[in-house]
Design an enzyme around this catalytic site. Structure first.
Site, PDB file in Angstrom:
ATOM      1  N   GLN A 291       0.815  -1.211   0.000  1.00 32.36           N
ATOM      2  CA  GLN A 291       0.000   0.000   0.000  1.00 32.36           C
ATOM      3  C   GLN A 291       0.854   1.270   0.000  1.00 32.36           C
ATOM      4  OE1 GLN A 291      -3.623  -0.855   0.594  1.00 32.36           O
ATOM      5  NE2 GLN A 291      -3.890   1.111  -0.431  1.00 32.36           N
TER       6      GLN A 291
ATOM      7  N   ASP B  68     -11.984  -3.947   2.111  1.00 31.76           N
ATOM      8  CA  ASP B  68     -11.143  -4.903   1.380  1.00 31.76           C
ATOM      9  C   ASP B  68     -11.959  -6.200   1.382  1.00 31.76           C
ATOM     10  OD1 ASP B  68      -8.155  -5.251   0.317  1.00 31.76           O
ATOM     11  OD2 ASP B  68      -8.594  -7.069   1.418  1.00 31.76           O
TER      12      ASP B  68
ATOM     13  N   ASN C 243     -16.401  -7.161  -4.913  1.00 31.06           N
ATOM     14  CA  ASN C 243     -16.412  -5.768  -5.368  1.00 31.06           C
ATOM     15  C   ASN C 243     -15.525  -5.554  -6.604  1.00 31.06           C
ATOM     16  OD1 ASN C 243     -14.613  -3.087  -5.030  1.00 31.06           O
ATOM     17  ND2 ASN C 243     -16.762  -2.651  -4.639  1.00 31.06           N
TER      18      ASN C 243
ATOM     19  N   LYS D  79      -2.717  -0.918   6.682  1.00 24.92           N
ATOM     20  CA  LYS D  79      -3.707  -1.956   6.370  1.00 24.92           C
ATOM     21  C   LYS D  79      -4.154  -2.587   7.683  1.00 24.92           C
ATOM     22  CE  LYS D  79      -5.690  -4.066   2.828  1.00 24.92           C
ATOM     23  NZ  LYS D  79      -6.066  -3.568   1.500  1.00 24.92           N
TER      24      LYS D  79
END
Ligand code: NDP
Length: 452
Positions: free
Chosen positions: A117, A172, A247, A132
């Site tokens: 990230q 997530d 997603n 995260k």
């Protein structure tokens, strides 16, 4: 001046040290290898990056929070899960990164995701650091009330560590709009503050951004299109194999169709579906997002064009493009070999680290355009940063404006990776381009801010 080979030796020593200091964290080792192995050219060329301690600081999280999450199921039984938040690097802005709820979550998984990230967020150019979090909680089969109680317990601890200027989580795997709603409600209750910018992925009526749910999948398709353009091709008429049905997968399939391509698969942990006519995204949304069902139900309802294959590998299905959108290490060397045999032209990672190092190597060697997740799936976090900007200004942009910004950001990321790879003698190597470009931005900020 140090040579590339001397630098490589130093980085190899550091990788051994990382494995030694972080035992039993294979995913984190893998992510650190993947980045550090590409940095030798830039560290050799820019002596300031060889400064003792710079890369050592980069691979050590600024803060790691582990906590107990007790909650009661609908029968009154008490369960105890483990919560994590790894605040990895804030040189460029507040920590930013999603929360994952999945039984496979452990500290090593969260650290790999947090490390990735840092570079992904740097590539967006939007002033966000890397972090995260998550839990080994499994939301599958849990009632809404159970998920709510879990989220409330999780936030009762997490709230101490986050804030719009400190750390801004999002969704997530296993964390979507429902979970963000329960988490935000509990944060608001405990703090007695309307602090919209503390979480992103919120509902549209209460601070969420239009296009945030779509952003990761849409962004990945735009990145794949940019890679194809670079080779004189476009998306029109191409077939695609997509894994996952959450997603990222859903909005990848939607955007492929919008741009004239055809996704012929989707999957979940029970197996995959091949749909010769192309996946009907509205039916998939109904089954997965509304009914929280499985992909075999999609195949049953779709009729004769679709069949469900229990287990198996979705990568066996021939296609021009592959967009892995489920989880880490889902595309291995064998899968890569099959894709190459079937003539794949581009692989673009919607998920984080879905291709194993051996698979990446094989694909690149075969001349397949390969978009690494930290570049290709950065659209999600980019629109999260745009959500933070809208929250700060107490405004909300139209879908068209957000989509336009997303397209600009994805094209800029593509150009940055492409040009950086050329600058370091690795033309067409988006892995090297993404790692070096992200590293330069973070390393420059860390050097300017001193040894902290
Ligand atoms: P979702 O929870 O919405 O969907 C995850 C999908 O992947 C489900 O179909 C799930 O199937 C499947 N899956 C998850 N774990 C496994 C596993 N171990 N084996 C097989 N299938 C699995 O998650 P997202 O779509 O949000 O995330 C997918 C990937 O994209 C992750 O790697 C995430 O880190 C990455 N990502 C997500 C972003 C976002 O904005 N949401 C941003 C950037 C990256 P099942 O239900 O059977 O578990």
């Amino acid at each position: 001046m140090t040579t590339r080979s001397e630098t490589r030796t130093t980085l190899d020593h550091l990788l051994t040290e990382i494995e030694h200091r972080n035992p039993a964290q294979p995913e984190f080792h893998q992510a650190a290898h993947e980045v550090l192995e590409t940095l030798a050219p830039v560290v050799a060329a820019r002596p300031e990056y060889a400064e003792p301690g710079l890369i050592e600081r980069l691979v050590e999280p600024e803060r790691q929070v582990l906590f107990r999450v007790p909650w009661q199921d609908d029968k009154g039984r008490v369960h105890v899960n483990r919560g994590f938040r790894v605040e990895f690097n804030s040189a460029l802005g507040p920590y930013k990164g999603g929360l994952r709820f999945h039984p496979s979550v452990n500290l090593g998984v969260i650290k790999f995701l947090g490390f990735e990230q840092i570079f992904k967020n740097a590539l967006t150019g939007l002033g966000i650091g890397g972090g995260k979090g998550g839990s080994d909680f499994d939301p599958h089969g849990r009632s809404d009330a159970e998920v709510m109680r879990f989220c409330q317990s999780f936030m009762t601890e997490l709230h101490r560590h986050i804030g719009e200027h400190t750390d801004v989580p999002a969704g997530d795997i296993g964390v979507g709009g429902r979970e963000i709603g329960y988490l935000f409600g509990q944060y608001r209750r405990i703090t007695n503050r309307w602090e919209a910018g503390v979480l992103t992925g919120k509902g549209q009526g209460w601070g969420g951004s239009l296009i945030r749910p779509e952003a990761t999948g849409y962004g990945n398709v735009l990145f794949a299109a940019a890679m194809l353009r670079e080779r004189g091709e476009d998306l029109e008429g191409q077939t695609a194999v997509v894994s996952g049905s959450g997603n990222v997968a859903i909005y990848t399939i939607e955007k492929l169709a919008a741009l004239g391509a055809n996704a012929v698969t989707c999957s979940d942990s029970s197996g995959y579906v091949v749909d010769e006519k192309g996946v009907d995204v509205e039916l998939l949304k109904q089954v997965k997002e509304v009914e929280r069902g499985r992909v075999d139900t999609y195949a049953e309802r779709r009729g004769s064009s679709a069949r469900f294959v229990p287990g198996g590998s979705v990568w066996d299905v021939p296609a021009d493009l592959a967009l892995p959108s489920a989880t880490q290490n889902e595309l291995d060397e064998n899968a890569a070999a099959t894709l190459i045999r079937n003539g794949v032209k581009a692989v673009s990672e919607g998920a984080n680290m879905p291709a194993t190092p051996e698979a990446v190597h094989l694909l690149q060697k075969a001349g397949v355009a390969f978009g690494p997740g930290k570049a290709a799936n950065a659209g999600g976090v980019a629109v999260s940063a745009l959500e933070m900007a809208q929250n700060h200004a107490r405004t909300s942009w139209t879908a068209a404006k957000v989509e336009e910004e997303l397209a600009d950001i994805m094209n800029n990321i593509h150009t940055t990776c492409h040009e950086t790879a050329e600058r370091y003698d690795a033309p067409g190597d988006y892995v090297t381009g993404a790692n070096i470009a992200g590293f330069e931005r973070v390393a420059d900020a860390m050097l300017a801010q001193g040894v902290i």
